[in-house]
Write an enzyme that holds these catalytic residues in place. Structure first.
Site, PDB file in Angstrom:
ATOM      1  N   ASP A   1       0.722  -1.288  -0.058  1.00  0.00           N
ATOM      2  CA  ASP A   1       0.045  -0.034   0.082  1.00  0.00           C
ATOM      3  C   ASP A   1       0.871   1.198   0.112  1.00  0.00           C
ATOM      4  O   ASP A   1       1.789   1.399   0.713  1.00  0.00           O
ATOM      5  CB  ASP A   1      -0.915   0.101   1.235  1.00  0.00           C
ATOM      6  CG  ASP A   1      -2.150   1.110   1.115  1.00  0.00           C
ATOM      7  OD1 ASP A   1      -2.360   1.289  -0.069  1.00  0.00           O
ATOM      8  OD2 ASP A   1      -2.407   1.644   2.262  1.00  0.00           O
TER       9      ASP A   1
ATOM     10  N   HIS B   1      -4.105  13.919   0.922  1.00  0.00           N
ATOM     11  CA  HIS B   1      -4.369  13.041   2.195  1.00  0.00           C
ATOM     12  C   HIS B   1      -3.058  13.006   3.082  1.00  0.00           C
ATOM     13  O   HIS B   1      -3.375  12.984   4.374  1.00  0.00           O
ATOM     14  CB  HIS B   1      -4.559  11.521   1.603  1.00  0.00           C
ATOM     15  CG  HIS B   1      -4.652  10.535   2.521  1.00  0.00           C
ATOM     16  ND1 HIS B   1      -5.677  10.469   3.606  1.00  0.00           N
ATOM     17  CD2 HIS B   1      -3.579   9.694   2.996  1.00  0.00           C
ATOM     18  CE1 HIS B   1      -5.309   9.430   4.499  1.00  0.00           C
ATOM     19  NE2 HIS B   1      -4.435   8.794   3.856  1.00  0.00           N
TER      20      HIS B   1
ATOM     21  N   GLU C   1     -10.449   3.850   3.510  1.00  0.00           N
ATOM     22  CA  GLU C   1      -9.495   4.762   2.720  1.00  0.00           C
ATOM     23  C   GLU C   1      -9.912   4.392   1.178  1.00  0.00           C
ATOM     24  O   GLU C   1      -9.968   3.179   0.884  1.00  0.00           O
ATOM     25  CB  GLU C   1      -7.966   4.221   3.009  1.00  0.00           C
ATOM     26  CG  GLU C   1      -7.666   4.842   4.443  1.00  0.00           C
ATOM     27  CD  GLU C   1      -5.777   4.899   4.382  1.00  0.00           C
ATOM     28  OE1 GLU C   1      -5.197   4.072   3.768  1.00  0.00           O
ATOM     29  OE2 GLU C   1      -5.594   5.703   5.362  1.00  0.00           O
TER      30      GLU C   1
ATOM     31  N   GLU D   1      -9.129   4.120  -2.466  1.00  0.00           N
ATOM     32  CA  GLU D   1      -7.933   4.044  -3.184  1.00  0.00           C
ATOM     33  C   GLU D   1      -8.254   3.183  -4.635  1.00  0.00           C
ATOM     34  O   GLU D   1      -9.265   2.864  -4.597  1.00  0.00           O
ATOM     35  CB  GLU D   1      -6.925   3.159  -2.352  1.00  0.00           C
ATOM     36  CG  GLU D   1      -6.574   3.824  -1.127  1.00  0.00           C
ATOM     37  CD  GLU D   1      -5.359   3.034  -0.332  1.00  0.00           C
ATOM     38  OE1 GLU D   1      -4.373   2.721  -1.042  1.00  0.00           O
ATOM     39  OE2 GLU D   1      -5.212   3.169   0.685  1.00  0.00           O
TER      40      GLU D   1
ATOM     41  N   ASP E   1      -9.038   0.404   1.712  1.00  0.00           N
ATOM     42  CA  ASP E   1      -7.772  -0.033   2.713  1.00  0.00           C
ATOM     43  C   ASP E   1      -8.339   0.366   4.226  1.00  0.00           C
ATOM     44  O   ASP E   1      -8.202   1.337   4.737  1.00  0.00           O
ATOM     45  CB  ASP E   1      -6.579   0.795   2.504  1.00  0.00           C
ATOM     46  CG  ASP E   1      -5.594   0.334   3.450  1.00  0.00           C
ATOM     47  OD1 ASP E   1      -5.432  -0.696   3.973  1.00  0.00           O
ATOM     48  OD2 ASP E   1      -4.651   1.441   3.539  1.00  0.00           O
TER      49      ASP E   1
ATOM     50  N   ARG F   1      -7.797   3.759  13.237  1.00  0.00           N
ATOM     51  CA  ARG F   1      -6.878   4.914  13.410  1.00  0.00           C
ATOM     52  C   ARG F   1      -6.469   5.008  14.662  1.00  0.00           C
ATOM     53  O   ARG F   1      -5.338   5.489  14.788  1.00  0.00           O
ATOM     54  CB  ARG F   1      -7.730   6.293  13.183  1.00  0.00           C
ATOM     55  CG  ARG F   1      -8.480   6.442  11.809  1.00  0.00           C
ATOM     56  CD  ARG F   1      -7.278   6.370  10.645  1.00  0.00           C
ATOM     57  NE  ARG F   1      -7.873   6.467   9.291  1.00  0.00           N
ATOM     58  CZ  ARG F   1      -7.128   6.291   8.128  1.00  0.00           C
ATOM     59  NH1 ARG F   1      -5.892   5.833   8.347  1.00  0.00           N
ATOM     60  NH2 ARG F   1      -7.922   6.599   7.148  1.00  0.00           N
TER      61      ARG F   1
ATOM     62  N   GLN G   1      -3.618   2.535  14.760  1.00  0.00           N
ATOM     63  CA  GLN G   1      -2.495   3.131  13.846  1.00  0.00           C
ATOM     64  C   GLN G   1      -1.763   4.101  14.515  1.00  0.00           C
ATOM     65  O   GLN G   1      -0.281   4.202  14.437  1.00  0.00           O
ATOM     66  CB  GLN G   1      -3.073   3.840  12.584  1.00  0.00           C
ATOM     67  CG  GLN G   1      -2.326   4.109  11.522  1.00  0.00           C
ATOM     68  CD  GLN G   1      -2.947   5.049  10.303  1.00  0.00           C
ATOM     69  OE1 GLN G   1      -4.235   4.768  10.374  1.00  0.00           O
ATOM     70  NE2 GLN G   1      -2.008   5.715   9.488  1.00  0.00           N
TER      71      GLN G   1
ATOM     72  N   LYS H   1      -4.005  -1.866   9.714  1.00  0.00           N
ATOM     73  CA  LYS H   1      -4.335  -2.240   8.330  1.00  0.00           C
ATOM     74  C   LYS H   1      -4.352  -3.734   7.866  1.00  0.00           C
ATOM     75  O   LYS H   1      -4.580  -3.785   6.841  1.00  0.00           O
ATOM     76  CB  LYS H   1      -3.707  -1.325   7.386  1.00  0.00           C
ATOM     77  CG  LYS H   1      -3.866   0.310   7.578  1.00  0.00           C
ATOM     78  CD  LYS H   1      -2.840   1.025   7.009  1.00  0.00           C
ATOM     79  CE  LYS H   1      -3.221   2.568   7.516  1.00  0.00           C
ATOM     80  NZ  LYS H   1      -3.944   2.892   6.145  1.00  0.00           N
TER      81      LYS H   1
ATOM     82  N   THR I   1      -8.728  -5.759   3.707  1.00  0.00           N
ATOM     83  CA  THR I   1      -8.828  -4.700   2.286  1.00  0.00           C
ATOM     84  C   THR I   1      -9.738  -5.206   1.427  1.00  0.00           C
ATOM     85  O   THR I   1      -9.766  -6.446   1.160  1.00  0.00           O
ATOM     86  CB  THR I   1      -7.404  -4.755   1.790  1.00  0.00           C
ATOM     87  OG1 THR I   1      -6.189  -4.262   2.897  1.00  0.00           O
ATOM     88  CG2 THR I   1      -7.109  -3.689   0.823  1.00  0.00           C
TER      89      THR I   1
ATOM     90  N   GLU J   1     -10.195  12.192   7.814  1.00  0.00           N
ATOM     91  CA  GLU J   1     -10.132  13.697   6.888  1.00  0.00           C
ATOM     92  C   GLU J   1     -11.449  14.364   7.001  1.00  0.00           C
ATOM     93  O   GLU J   1     -11.769  15.705   7.471  1.00  0.00           O
ATOM     94  CB  GLU J   1      -9.587  13.582   5.605  1.00  0.00           C
ATOM     95  CG  GLU J   1      -8.593  13.102   5.627  1.00  0.00           C
ATOM     96  CD  GLU J   1      -8.168  12.644   4.213  1.00  0.00           C
ATOM     97  OE1 GLU J   1      -7.980  11.427   3.739  1.00  0.00           O
ATOM     98  OE2 GLU J   1      -7.251  13.486   3.416  1.00  0.00           O
TER      99      GLU J   1
HETATM  100 MN    MN Z   1      -4.111   2.961   2.480  1.00  0.00          MN
END
Ligand code: MN
Length: 417
Positions: free
Chosen positions: A125, A132, A198, A200, A232, A236, A239, A252, A256, A362
């Site tokens: 990834d 971002h 996420e 992506e 993904d 948080r 993380q 993560k 996925t 975000e």
């Molecule tokens: Mn990602």
């Protein structure tokens, strides 16, 4: 390029995701429970596994599709990919003499369940969305050091887990993990409280590179077989506690999700676009010899249990700072071998404004600005919520669609006492 008309009339809808111009590849399960390779055309799937068994295809080797995975086909390389696509277009176009035979191999999409389209060899990834990276860096480290000093020079990435890449429609249990609550001295273990998405794109490596052999960006571009939407999923709170100094790990690793259809690089060719202007010059090995990014409209939909679906973000893949070809060339630059079936996540795709951000982190600015969804509010994902990514490239009178990338969050499993 205009809409290519097919004798499968549902494929001629200018707003449909799967016209003859697209022909994305997938794997589906039908009544007998076996996995079949298929190509989407309108609201139908052409059963390639059965067509191959009955010797109606033009492939150089026999029974490429017997296993129910696109990996063997990908290994055959770009010349076979192009010849097979041309064969399918000729077989499915309006007026084709093959209609009488091939129409017997169509399966209504509504009667099929989609499976993983390929075996993921390894999953990497990246972090190539500038907005971002700036947003997350501002929240985690402050505005001064938002973009790390390497960011404009390297497509930053980490090695993720192939074992938990799943197809759209697969339910995801809320992950367990270690987090350190604000103001506490010690961490706790339990269900993540800040579960996120996420938005992506995933690039799929079709042909391999050898260990010890770097590849150019142009070679990397030719190695990429196609693209999928990729979510993904990210915890948080896990993380934030675990990520320094080696990057994301359990935050993560639990899941996925990808969309079920591999949209080929060939189908996207007329939507190529250049990466944005460089702020600092790239080292020569990362320079693109031509446009290798794609103009793909993307959106995120949330549906709470009992609520109605609501779009919470719209953005475009063309905003990425590095293309998948640049990421792949960088990945192989040390001598790292790349394999058929490797999956490369683009990094979260965020525009400049709140309604174009590709993660809840975000959109709600770290949970400080909750989203209003009818009578409910959300900061992060709650159990029972379904998150769906959508994407298409808009042509002149046709669309190249990807199919949904959806997942519903189930409660965390009970941890054995
Ligand atoms: Mn990602």
């Amino acid at each position: 390029m205009a809409l290519l008309r097919s004798w499968v009339t549902s494929a001629n809808d200018p707003n449909g995701p799967f016209p003859l111009n697209n022909l994305p590849y997938g794997v589906f399960v039908q009544g007998d429970g076996d996995l079949h390779c298929g190509v989407a055309i309108g609201d139908q799937i052409l059963n390639l596994t059965r067509l191959e068994e009955d010797e109606h295809l033009n492939l150089p080797e026999i029974l490429i599709f017997a296993i129910g995975s696109w990996n063997d086909f990908m290994e055959l390389g770009p010349k076979v990919w192009a010849a097979f696509r041309a064969f399918l277009i000729e077989a499915l176009e309006e007026g084709s003499p093959k209609q009488a035979t091939f129409s017997g191999y169509l399966v209504p999409m509504a009667e099929a369940n989609m499976a993983m389209p390929f075996d993921v060899a390894e999953y990497t990834d990246f972090y190539s969305g500038r907005q971002h990276a700036t947003n997350v860096g501002t929240m985690f480290r402050g505005a001064e050091s938002a973009l790390p000093p390497n960011w404009l020079h390297i497509p930053i990435g980490y090695n993720g887990r192939a074992s938990t890449v799943v197809v759209s429609g697969t339910d995801i249990h809320r992950p367990l993990g270690q987090r350190k609550p604000a103001g506490e001295d010690a961490p706790v273990f339990g269900p993540s409280r800040r579960l996120d998405i996420e938005l992506e794109m995933g690039a799929i490596v079709g042909t391999p590179s050898q260990m010890g052999q770097p590849i150019s960006v142009a070679e990397a571009d030719e190695m990429i077989f196609g693209y999928v939407l990729l979510n993904d999923w990210s915890a948080r709170d896990l993380q934030a506690w675990e990520y320094q100094p080696l990057g994301p790990f359990q935050a993560k690793a639990f899941a996925t999700s990808i969309s079920p259809w591999i949209v080929t690089a060939a189908a996207l060719n007329s939507f190529r676009t250049s990466t944005p202007p460089r702020e600092v010059p790239l080292l020569p090995y990362l320079r693109e010899p031509g446009p290798m990014l794609y103009d793909i409209d993307l959106s995120v939909v949330i549906q709470t249990k009992g609520g109605s679906p609501q779009i919470i973000s719209r953005t475009n893949y063309a905003t990425m700072y590095f293309s998948a070809a640049q990421q792949l060339a960088h990945h192989a630059s040390s001598g790292c071998a790349m394999n058929t079936g490797d999956l490369l996540g683009s990094g979260t795709i965020s525009g400049v404004t709140k309604d174009t951000f590709g993660s809840l982190l975000e959109i709600t600015w770290g949970g400080k600005e909750p989203l209003t969804l009818g009578k409910e509010t959300r900061t992060f994902i709650e159990d029972g919520d379904t998150l769906t990514l959508l994407g298409h490239a808009q042509g002149d009178g046709f669309r190249i669609g990807f199919g949904d990338c959806a997942g519903t969050i189930l409660p965390a499993v009970e941890f054995p006492a």
